[in-house]
Write an enzyme that holds these catalytic residues in place. Structure first.
Site, PDB file in Angstrom:
ATOM      1  N   LEU A   2       0.867  -1.193   0.000  1.00  0.00           N
ATOM      2  CA  LEU A   2       0.000   0.000   0.000  1.00  0.00           C
ATOM      3  C   LEU A   2       0.891   1.226   0.000  1.00  0.00           C
ATOM      4  CD1 LEU A   2      -2.629  -0.251   2.894  1.00  0.00           C
ATOM      5  CD2 LEU A   2      -3.112  -0.155   0.440  1.00  0.00           C
ATOM      6  N   HIS A   3       0.736   2.118  -0.961  1.00  0.00           N
ATOM      7  CA  HIS A   3       1.502   3.357  -0.866  1.00  0.00           C
ATOM      8  C   HIS A   3       0.857   4.535  -1.592  1.00  0.00           C
ATOM      9  CE1 HIS A   3       2.767   2.215  -4.875  1.00  0.00           C
ATOM     10  NE2 HIS A   3       3.180   3.450  -5.047  1.00  0.00           N
ATOM     11  N   ARG A   4      -0.271   4.296  -2.317  1.00  0.00           N
ATOM     12  CA  ARG A   4      -0.890   5.404  -3.053  1.00  0.00           C
ATOM     13  C   ARG A   4      -1.331   6.493  -2.094  1.00  0.00           C
ATOM     14  NH1 ARG A   4       0.640   5.218  -7.183  1.00  0.00           N
ATOM     15  NH2 ARG A   4       0.671   3.338  -8.356  1.00  0.00           N
TER      16      ARG A   4
ATOM     17  N   ARG B 120       6.629   5.887   2.783  1.00  0.00           N
ATOM     18  CA  ARG B 120       5.515   6.849   2.844  1.00  0.00           C
ATOM     19  C   ARG B 120       4.403   6.319   3.763  1.00  0.00           C
ATOM     20  NH1 ARG B 120       2.212  10.309  -0.077  1.00  0.00           N
ATOM     21  NH2 ARG B 120       3.597  10.757  -1.801  1.00  0.00           N
TER      22      ARG B 120
END
Ligand code: UD1
Length: 374
Positions: free
Chosen positions: A215-217, A250
């Site tokens: 997950l990084h969006r 992030r």
């Protein structure tokens, strides 16, 4: 020196640009193809958009990518700062040592910045992975894709939908080349080696008995409500099938700043290198992700994939591959995961030209075209 251009050669020189993690597996086979030939030469520039060992150098080592000829060390920043830093620094390089063409891959900030610097200097641009469109201009990558495609001379597409998108945007057909997927060149070249690693033992996982999550969006991790709703579904799946969660920097900082440091009840680990991650994808019961590239890699591997987004720029993974769009609604994610765990996921097939030969097709087109221009 492995990273240097062939000095005595009069062959046209292509300057290849890479900046962020998903770029590295795309440039590796193109660089290898160029270096294996006498009729073309390459210089490699790393913009330094990603710089941690786990996000950058470890990929160079695993994929045998030579040291970059230049590292622009731009680092992190706002979109404006990061794009401007690449633009300014690469422009200087292009003025000092003009190549015959600049080749950019994917859709990160380094991609548009390098393409823009080149085209303003009259240097033609090749865009690998052109034409993908999510139809969502809130995604920073969508803006990078549209702009890079608009100013590129060669647009190399991975799926036929890309050709259609480009034609709809008025790009002349002779610039568009459907060549397949360079990321799958890298996957095919490394799968056997990856499967031999002890990754599953190291993480104490059994084949087909775990989930793999990335997950990084920004749309998923920068909003605490979205992020905690996602985690509520994922924790329930984890209670059935353990979920390994290599966590992007992030996302790690979003968890500590937005969720008050309350870590989700998943197996959170540091980002994982290319070969171990490939091995984990190949053996997983299911993969859950908001990445673009992982949707394609799971399709090539035949591993079920749930994409935690409302859209995808890679529709062939839905129509021919193993991908299912789940959005971020916890009930929908849970139902889709349960179905895979209970009855198995879609089998899918490997799309046209995802055959390990995309880089060769790209370099053939470029050499022929540069020779014709000379
Ligand atoms: C970028 C790309 C995205 C791609 C992703 C893969 C853009 C607009 N986005 O997003 O398309 O899917 O890379 O990872 O180009 N950081 C580190 N170490 C690093 C790199 C980043 O700690 O080596 C941290 C920094 O806090 C940075 C943050 O991660 O501010 C985000 O990095 P950035 O390059 O801005 O974007 P990504 O989210 O990685």
């Amino acid at each position: 020196m492995p990273g240097s251009p062939k000095s005595s050669s009069s062959a046209p020189r292509i300057l290849i640009v890479a900046g962020a993690r998903p770029n590295f597996m795309k440039i590796a086979p193109i660089l290898k193809e160029i270096r294996s030939r006498d009729d073309v030469d390459a210089t490699l520039v790393h913009t330094g958009q990603h710089y941690d060992d786990r996000m950058s150098a470890s990929f160079f080592r695993a994929l045998g990518i030579p040291e970059p000829d230049h590292n622009l060390s731009v680092g992190s920043g706002t979109h404006g700062e990061q794009t401007a830093a690449v633009l300014t620094k690469i422009e200087r390089l292009l003025i000092d040592e003009p190549p015959a063409a600049v080749l950019v891959v994917g859709d990160v900030n380094s991609t548009i910045a390098a393409a823009l610097a080149a085209v303003k200097l009259g240097i033609p641009v090749a865009h690998v992975e052109a034409g993908l469109r999510a139809g969502d201009r809130a995604m920073p990558e969508e803006i990078n894709r549209i702009l890079t495609d608009a100013i590129s001379d060669w647009l190399f597409t991975t799926e036929r939908s890309g050709d259609e998108n480009l034609q709809r945007e008025g790009i002349p057909a002779e610039r568009i080349h459907f060549v397949g997927n360079v990321m799958i060149d890298t996957l095919m070249a490394n799968l056997e080696r990856a499967r031999e690693l002890s990754t599953l033992e190291d993480f104490e996982l059994e084949p087909q008995a775990y989930g793999l999550l990335t997950l990084h969006r920004p749309s998923n991790v920068d909003d605490p409500t979205v992020l905690s709703r996602l985690f509520s579904a994922l924790e329930k799946i984890h209670a059935d099938v353990p979920i390994l969660f290599p966590t992007h920097p992030r996302t790690r900082s979003a968890i500590s700043s937005l969720l008050g440091g309350e870590t989700p009840a998943l197996r959170m680990v540091e980002p994982i290198g290319y070969l171990d991650f490939l091995n984990l994808m190949a053996n997983a019961r299911l993969v859950l992700t908001d990445s673009g590239g992982i949707q394609e890699e799971t399709t090539a591997l035949g591993t079920p994939c749930l994409t935690l987004r409302e859209n995808t720029e890679r529709p062939i993974t839905l129509t021919e591959g193993t991908n299912v769009l789940c959005g971020t609604d916890p009930d929908r994610i849970l139902a889709a995961a349960r179905e895979i765990i209970d009855v198995g996921g879609r089998k899918g097939s490997r799309p046209e030209f995802w055959d390990g030969q995309a880089s060769k097709r790209i370099v053939d087109v470029l050499v022929e075209s540069l020779e014709a221009r000379a």
